[in-house]
Design a protein around this motif. Structure first.
Motif, mmCIF file in Angstrom:
data_model
loop_
_atom_site.group_PDB
_atom_site.id
_atom_site.type_symbol
_atom_site.label_atom_id
_atom_site.label_comp_id
_atom_site.label_asym_id
_atom_site.label_seq_id
_atom_site.Cartn_x
_atom_site.Cartn_y
_atom_site.Cartn_z
ATOM 1 N N ARG A 1 0.863 -1.180 0.000
ATOM 2 C CA ARG A 1 0.000 0.000 0.000
ATOM 3 C C ARG A 1 0.898 1.228 0.000
ATOM 4 O O ARG A 1 1.710 1.415 0.906
ATOM 5 C CB ARG A 1 -0.914 0.000 1.219
ATOM 6 C CG ARG A 1 -1.947 1.128 1.169
ATOM 7 C CD ARG A 1 -2.869 1.126 2.365
ATOM 8 N NE ARG A 1 -2.124 1.635 3.515
ATOM 9 C CZ ARG A 1 -2.092 1.088 4.718
ATOM 10 N NH1 ARG A 1 -2.728 -0.037 4.955
ATOM 11 N NH2 ARG A 1 -1.419 1.623 5.703
ATOM 12 N N GLU A 2 0.767 2.048 -1.019
ATOM 13 C CA GLU A 2 1.606 3.234 -1.139
ATOM 14 C C GLU A 2 0.819 4.460 -0.701
ATOM 15 O O GLU A 2 -0.304 4.687 -1.142
ATOM 16 C CB GLU A 2 2.088 3.400 -2.582
ATOM 17 C CG GLU A 2 3.165 4.429 -2.718
ATOM 18 C CD GLU A 2 3.874 4.350 -4.055
ATOM 19 O OE1 GLU A 2 4.477 5.361 -4.422
ATOM 20 O OE2 GLU A 2 3.820 3.298 -4.692
ATOM 21 N N GLU A 3 1.420 5.234 0.180
ATOM 22 C CA GLU A 3 0.823 6.469 0.670
ATOM 23 C C GLU A 3 1.728 7.622 0.281
ATOM 24 O O GLU A 3 2.717 7.434 -0.421
ATOM 25 C CB GLU A 3 0.640 6.383 2.183
ATOM 26 C CG GLU A 3 -0.281 5.241 2.601
ATOM 27 C CD GLU A 3 -0.363 5.062 4.102
ATOM 28 O OE1 GLU A 3 0.331 5.796 4.843
ATOM 29 O OE2 GLU A 3 -1.116 4.185 4.545
ATOM 30 N N ASP A 4 1.406 8.827 0.721
ATOM 31 C CA ASP A 4 2.176 10.012 0.329
ATOM 32 C C ASP A 4 3.635 9.944 0.757
ATOM 33 O O ASP A 4 4.531 10.222 -0.034
ATOM 34 C CB ASP A 4 1.541 11.279 0.917
ATOM 35 C CG ASP A 4 0.181 11.574 0.302
ATOM 36 O OD1 ASP A 4 -0.050 11.130 -0.836
ATOM 37 O OD2 ASP A 4 -0.632 12.243 0.961
ATOM 38 N N THR A 5 3.870 9.579 1.997
ATOM 39 C CA THR A 5 5.235 9.626 2.524
ATOM 40 C C THR A 5 5.816 8.264 2.861
ATOM 41 O O THR A 5 6.937 8.185 3.343
ATOM 42 C CB THR A 5 5.279 10.481 3.804
ATOM 43 O OG1 THR A 5 4.394 9.905 4.769
ATOM 44 C CG2 THR A 5 4.887 11.914 3.513
ATOM 45 N N ARG A 6 5.045 7.201 2.623
ATOM 46 C CA ARG A 6 5.549 5.887 2.989
ATOM 47 C C ARG A 6 4.932 4.793 2.127
ATOM 48 O O ARG A 6 3.894 4.981 1.495
ATOM 49 C CB ARG A 6 5.288 5.591 4.453
ATOM 50 C CG ARG A 6 3.837 5.508 4.816
ATOM 51 C CD ARG A 6 3.648 5.304 6.289
ATOM 52 N NE ARG A 6 2.232 5.230 6.618
ATOM 53 C CZ ARG A 6 1.770 4.886 7.780
ATOM 54 N NH1 ARG A 6 2.608 4.578 8.740
ATOM 55 N NH2 ARG A 6 0.487 4.837 8.005
ATOM 56 N N ASN B 1 13.004 8.753 -0.865
ATOM 57 C CA ASN B 1 12.032 9.772 -0.462
ATOM 58 C C ASN B 1 10.941 9.206 0.445
ATOM 59 O O ASN B 1 10.356 9.936 1.232
ATOM 60 C CB ASN B 1 11.381 10.395 -1.685
ATOM 61 C CG ASN B 1 12.391 11.146 -2.525
ATOM 62 O OD1 ASN B 1 13.414 11.590 -2.027
ATOM 63 N ND2 ASN B 1 12.109 11.263 -3.802
ATOM 64 N N LYS B 2 10.611 7.940 0.313
ATOM 65 C CA LYS B 2 9.519 7.361 1.086
ATOM 66 C C LYS B 2 10.052 6.377 2.106
ATOM 67 O O LYS B 2 11.000 5.646 1.864
ATOM 68 C CB LYS B 2 8.537 6.655 0.153
ATOM 69 C CG LYS B 2 7.826 7.617 -0.759
ATOM 70 C CD LYS B 2 6.709 6.938 -1.460
ATOM 71 C CE LYS B 2 5.969 7.949 -2.313
ATOM 72 N NZ LYS B 2 4.778 7.371 -2.890
#
Length: 75
Positions: A24-29, A67-68
């Motif tokens: 599951r990809e989110e904005d910061t992770r 970045n993540k």
């Protein structure tokens, strides 16, 4: 990364066909959920969580995108 997690976990369990890794990809992770057969959960977690911590260390070290943040949940 999913293949790496499966490769690490497969020799540890008695039911390798029940390994499931979802992403599951989110904005910061990026969060990876690892599910194994209930009988194999203790083998993947290890005594005092040592095996789980070692798996997380390898996965965090192998991350490609700086970045993540990467999180690994073991269920």
């Amino acid at each position: 990364m999913k293949a790496l997690i499966e490769t690490i976990v497969r020799p540890l369990v008695d039911h390798p066909q029940d390994i499931a890794v979802s992403e599951r990809e989110e904005d910061t992770r990026v969060v990876y959920h690892l599910q194994v057969h209930p009988e194999d959960a203790g083998k993947v977690i290890g005594k005092n969580g040592r095996v789980a911590k070692a798996i997380r260390t390898v996965v965090y070290a192998a991350k490609a995108n700086g970045n993540k943040r990467i999180y690994l949940d073991i269920m």
